[in-house]
Structure formats: C-alpha cells, structure tokens
Design a protein around this motif. Structure first.
Motif, short mmCIF file in Angstrom:
data_model
loop_
_atom_site.label_atom_id
_atom_site.label_comp_id
_atom_site.label_asym_id
_atom_site.label_seq_id
_atom_site.Cartn_x
_atom_site.Cartn_y
_atom_site.Cartn_z
N VAL A 1 0.85 -1.19 0.00
CA VAL A 1 0.00 0.00 0.00
C VAL A 1 0.88 1.24 0.00
O VAL A 1 1.82 1.35 0.82
CB VAL A 1 -0.93 0.01 1.23
CG1 VAL A 1 -1.77 1.29 1.26
CG2 VAL A 1 -1.82 -1.22 1.22
N ILE A 2 0.61 2.16 -0.91
CA ILE A 2 1.37 3.40 -0.95
C ILE A 2 1.02 4.22 0.29
O ILE A 2 -0.17 4.50 0.54
CB ILE A 2 1.04 4.21 -2.22
CG1 ILE A 2 1.45 3.40 -3.46
CG2 ILE A 2 1.74 5.56 -2.21
CD1 ILE A 2 1.07 4.05 -4.77
N PRO A 3 1.99 4.59 1.10
CA PRO A 3 1.70 5.31 2.34
C PRO A 3 0.98 6.64 2.10
O PRO A 3 1.39 7.42 1.23
CB PRO A 3 3.10 5.55 2.94
CG PRO A 3 3.98 4.55 2.28
CD PRO A 3 3.43 4.36 0.91
N SER B 1 7.69 14.19 3.74
CA SER B 1 8.60 14.40 4.86
C SER B 1 8.47 13.34 5.95
O SER B 1 9.36 13.18 6.77
CB SER B 1 8.35 15.78 5.47
OG SER B 1 7.00 15.90 5.91
N ALA B 2 7.34 12.60 5.93
CA ALA B 2 7.10 11.59 6.97
C ALA B 2 7.62 10.21 6.56
O ALA B 2 7.56 9.27 7.36
CB ALA B 2 5.62 11.51 7.29
N LEU B 3 8.10 10.07 5.34
CA LEU B 3 8.63 8.78 4.90
C LEU B 3 9.93 8.47 5.64
O LEU B 3 10.66 9.37 6.03
CB LEU B 3 8.87 8.80 3.39
CG LEU B 3 7.61 8.89 2.51
CD1 LEU B 3 8.00 9.14 1.06
CD2 LEU B 3 6.78 7.63 2.63
N SER B 4 10.20 7.19 5.78
CA SER B 4 11.38 6.78 6.55
C SER B 4 12.66 7.14 5.79
O SER B 4 12.66 7.23 4.55
CB SER B 4 11.35 5.29 6.81
OG SER B 4 11.58 4.57 5.61
N PRO C 1 7.05 -3.82 9.16
CA PRO C 1 6.27 -3.85 7.92
C PRO C 1 6.10 -2.49 7.24
O PRO C 1 6.13 -2.41 6.01
CB PRO C 1 4.91 -4.40 8.39
CG PRO C 1 5.22 -5.16 9.63
CD PRO C 1 6.34 -4.42 10.28
N ASP C 2 5.92 -1.42 8.03
CA ASP C 2 5.74 -0.10 7.42
C ASP C 2 7.00 0.33 6.67
O ASP C 2 6.92 0.82 5.53
CB ASP C 2 5.38 0.93 8.49
CG ASP C 2 4.01 0.68 9.09
OD1 ASP C 2 3.22 -0.04 8.45
OD2 ASP C 2 3.74 1.19 10.19
N VAL C 3 8.15 0.16 7.31
CA VAL C 3 9.41 0.52 6.65
C VAL C 3 9.67 -0.40 5.46
O VAL C 3 10.16 0.04 4.42
CB VAL C 3 10.58 0.45 7.65
CG1 VAL C 3 11.89 0.82 6.96
CG2 VAL C 3 10.33 1.36 8.84
N ARG C 4 9.30 -1.67 5.61
CA ARG C 4 9.48 -2.63 4.51
C ARG C 4 8.70 -2.19 3.27
O ARG C 4 9.23 -2.19 2.15
CB ARG C 4 9.01 -4.01 4.94
CG ARG C 4 9.14 -5.08 3.85
CD ARG C 4 8.27 -6.27 4.19
NE ARG C 4 6.86 -5.88 4.25
CZ ARG C 4 5.94 -6.53 4.96
NH1 ARG C 4 6.28 -7.57 5.69
NH2 ARG C 4 4.69 -6.12 4.96
N ASP C 5 7.45 -1.78 3.46
CA ASP C 5 6.64 -1.35 2.33
C ASP C 5 7.25 -0.11 1.66
O ASP C 5 7.27 0.01 0.42
CB ASP C 5 5.22 -1.05 2.77
CG ASP C 5 4.45 -2.32 3.14
OD1 ASP C 5 4.98 -3.42 2.89
OD2 ASP C 5 3.32 -2.20 3.67
N GLU C 6 7.74 0.82 2.46
CA GLU C 6 8.37 2.01 1.90
C GLU C 6 9.66 1.64 1.16
O GLU C 6 9.98 2.20 0.11
CB GLU C 6 8.66 3.03 3.00
CG GLU C 6 7.39 3.62 3.61
CD GLU C 6 7.69 4.64 4.70
OE1 GLU C 6 8.84 5.12 4.78
OE2 GLU C 6 6.78 4.96 5.48
N ALA C 7 10.40 0.69 1.71
CA ALA C 7 11.63 0.24 1.05
C ALA C 7 11.32 -0.42 -0.28
O ALA C 7 12.04 -0.20 -1.28
CB ALA C 7 12.38 -0.74 1.96
N ILE C 8 10.25 -1.21 -0.33
CA ILE C 8 9.87 -1.85 -1.59
C ILE C 8 9.47 -0.81 -2.63
O ILE C 8 9.86 -0.89 -3.80
CB ILE C 8 8.72 -2.85 -1.34
CG1 ILE C 8 9.26 -4.07 -0.58
CG2 ILE C 8 8.06 -3.28 -2.64
CD1 ILE C 8 8.18 -5.02 -0.10
N LEU C 9 8.70 0.18 -2.20
CA LEU C 9 8.34 1.28 -3.12
C LEU C 9 9.59 1.99 -3.63
O LEU C 9 9.68 2.33 -4.82
CB LEU C 9 7.41 2.27 -2.41
CG LEU C 9 5.98 1.81 -2.15
CD1 LEU C 9 5.24 2.85 -1.32
CD2 LEU C 9 5.24 1.58 -3.47
#
Length: 407
Positions: free
Chosen positions: A272-274, A279-282, A350-358
């Motif tokens: 899911v795209i956050p 600025s809030a992305l890891s 999981p949240d950081v993982r999804d951002e890393a995948i994106l």
C-alpha cells in the motif's frame, strides 16, 4: 522452438512481463480489491509431518523463488568455469567495477539513512537485476560493442554472488546445525545423482525424479534450519554436473521468466502506498531511492575507470568511460534481488518494509530510464563511428544473440 518459448527466452519480453507484474501488484494493493488479494496471500499452507507452515506469500518468496536462484546458480557455475569469469585475468575488471557498485551504494545509503533502525537496509541497493539490465541493453543497445555486454553480464553475475552471500550470512536466524548438515548431505546426494544422468537409457527418468525429490528435501531442510530457503537453490545449482546443468537451465528458463519471476514481482510489489507527507517517509525510502540509481552509476563507472587504468597486460580491451556510464546506469536496476533483500532487511518493520519496496521500484524505474537514454546514446555513437569507417561487414551485435542463459 515455439513462439511462446522464443519470447520467454528473449531478453526483452521477460523484462516487460516482470515490470507489468510488479505494476499489477502495486495497483491491486491500492484498489478496493486489496483485502481480497491480501487474504489469499496471507492464507497459510502447512506441510503435514514437517515444521513448514508458511503463508502463500512466503511460499512464493521462500519456495518458488528458490527455483530462480537455482537457475542463477547454474549460470554462475557456467560463468565461473567456462564463461566470462573463468580466470582471474578475465574477472579482474568487472570484479573491481562490481566492488564499486556495491561499496558506493552502501556508503551512500548509510550516509542518508543514518545509524537508526533504517540502517539495517544497507544491502538493498547492492543488487543488479540481470533480466532487466539485459532487456534494456537488447532494446536500446543495437550497435554497442560485444565487450560492453560481456562486461555487464560479468558485473551482474558478481553482484548476484554478493547478494547470495548477504542472504546467507545476514538473514539466517535460529540456526539448527543438525538440519543444516542434513541439508548439505542432500546437496551432495543431488550432485552425485546429476553425474549419473545420461542422455539416453532407462535409468535417466528415474534419476531425474530422484534429483527432484532430493532437491525438494534439501530445500525443506535448509528452510527448517534457519538459513533462507533460497540458498538451497543456490547450493543445488552450483554442485550440479555441467552437462546436466546446461540442459536443466535450458528447460527451466521459460518457466522462470514466464512464471516464477512475475509471480514474485507481483507478491513483492503488493504494498500500500503510504498516505503520508513525503517528509514523513522513513530515511530508508530516500536512501534506497538515491543509492540504487545514483550509487550504482557512480560506483560502477568510477571503479570501472580505475580498473581500466590498472588492468594487467593481455586482458580484454578497455571499455570507454561513456560506455562505463551506460553499464553503471544498467547496474542500478535492482528489482528482483533488491525486493527480496528489502523484505528480509525490514521483516520486523512492515511499514518501513513497504516504503523500502516502493523505493526499490521507483529507484529501479529511474535507473531504467537513465540507462535507456545512455545506452541509446552510446549505441548511436558506435553505429555512427562504424558508418564513418565504412564498415561493410555487419556488426556482431546487430546479429541475433542467444539469450544469456543458453550459451
């Protein structure tokens, strides 16, 4: 050979299929169909009588993807024994460039991510996706010298070796040495069986069935031992008899290109795209987004230039610096192995993982676009140089080449 088989063995079509599968996964993850697809991917399938109880998503990343690593290991074996890396002299230039393509992205990643929780993702931008890189080269690189393709192939193979080491060393957990030892015994049995296989004879089908059974057992033992299950595929591919390995690689290539990799790309990109401000992305997101396309380009091209300056006498001719830039941009297409590393590095977050995948997807697309531009530029320059010299013979790169895994 049928047309579908030719398509799946080509350099271009599998790369397009892989990108489409990842795009579909990302799209469905952000549509109302998300819950239904997520329910399927999260459903667990257990193997009775064993400790294996994995979700469908994990069966894909740990099980199905092991077939991809098996085929990669078959290619590694070929290159290390009969191909571009069969001697120190042949391997020294791409090895130095590959070192730059690993060290510079790591340094850039850590510089951006800092020393917090995001720092664990430093292996992610070190990988190069061979299928994508060669696909871009095939589409946009008509006229490039064959030395550039050979350099890129050797570079990507060395990247794969490093990625495999990272997976084996960094992401083992709860190691059970007894099960690991039994897995290694199964690998040895597999190696022996592969050397007993003959082209003809009544025993050949029986031996092939036994090899499949032993291979599955080895995978299960590695998975249960705490070592990432894909390492079983690597071990089995490296120990296989060369003759059997060549035939197996030829048979499996369409299945890997047409099913295994697209399925993994779909599952890995199902994030899911956050819905948060940029600025809030890891820090991991920005570190991967920059270090994958930029770090790879800088590391490969600069270290490749150093390698050209210090290359021993008798090594292949120097590759021009603009061609090194094109190879460096191609190296920034991380995709498959980078997606796996992102899943492993941030499995507990999981949240950081999804951002890393994106970030892997976006960074790979950026590298793909830059690579297409640079490869097209260099290909035009080489074609123009050939025309100016009045060549009458067709350039070897204009002829249809065998897919990388059929050589």
């Amino acid at each position: 050979m049928s047309r579908p088989s030719r398509l799946l063995r080509s350099a271009q079509f599998p790369a397009i299929l892989l990108l489409a599968a990842a795009g579909l996964g990302l799209l469905l993850a952000n549509l109302p169909a998300h819950d239904a697809v997520a329910g399927i991917l999260d459903a667990h399938l257990a193997v009775p009588g064993t400790g294996l109880d994995l979700s469908i998503a994990h069966w894909v990343s740990d099980g199905v993807l092991a077939i991809f690593f098996f085929v990669v290991a078959l290619e590694l074996q070929y290159e290390l024994t009969r191909g571009e890396l069969n001697s120190v002299r042949a391997a020294i230039q791409p090895a130095i460039a590959a070192a730059g393509g690993i060290l510079v992205p790591i340094a850039l990643y850590l510089l951006i991510a800092g020393s917090g929780p995001s720092a664990t993702g430093w292996p992610i931008p070190t990988a190069t996706d061979i299928a994508f890189a060669l696909g871009v080269l095939a589409v946009f690189g008509r006229g490039l010298p064959s030395a550039v393709r050979a350099f890129l192939l050797a570079l990507a193979i060395l990247d794969d070796i490093v990625g495999i080491v990272f997976i084996a060393v960094l992401f083992a957990h709860g190691l059970d040495l007894v099960l690991l030892a039994l897995g290694l015994v199964a690998v040895v049995v597999f190696a022996v069986l592969s050397r007993l296989v003959r082209r003809d004879g009544w025993s050949r089908p029986v031996l092939i069935v036994l090899m499949v059974i032993v291979g599955v057992v080895a995978w299960g033992l590695f998975a249960a031992s705490g070592v990432h299950a894909t390492i079983a595929g690597v071990m089995l591919g490296l120990v296989m008899a060369p003759r059997a390995a060549d035939r197996t690689r030829h048979v499996l290539e369409p299945w890997v290109n047409g099913l295994v990799l697209p399925l993994f790309a779909f599952v890995a990109a199902f994030v899911v795209i956050p819905q948060v401000p940029v600025s809030a992305l890891s820090p991991a997101f920005f570190a991967i987004l920059v270090s994958l396309p930029v770090g790879k380009l800088l590391g490969i091209s600069l270290f490749g230039l150093v390698a050209q300056r210090i290359r021993p006498a008798g090594t292949p001719p120097a590759i021009r610096f603009p061609d090194l830039l094109a190879a460096g941009a191609l190296g920034g297409i991380g995709f498959t192995v980078s997606l796996l590393l992102a899943n492993l590095a941030f499995a507990a977050h999981p949240d950081v993982r999804d951002e890393a995948i994106l970030a892997v997807l976006l960074g790979s697309v950026i590298a793909l676009v830059v690579a297409a531009i640079l490869v097209s530029w260099r290909a035009r320059a080489h074609r123009a140089a050939g025309d100016a010299e009045g060549e009458t013979e067709p350039d070897e790169d204009d002829e249809e080449e065998e897919p990388w895994s059929e050589r």
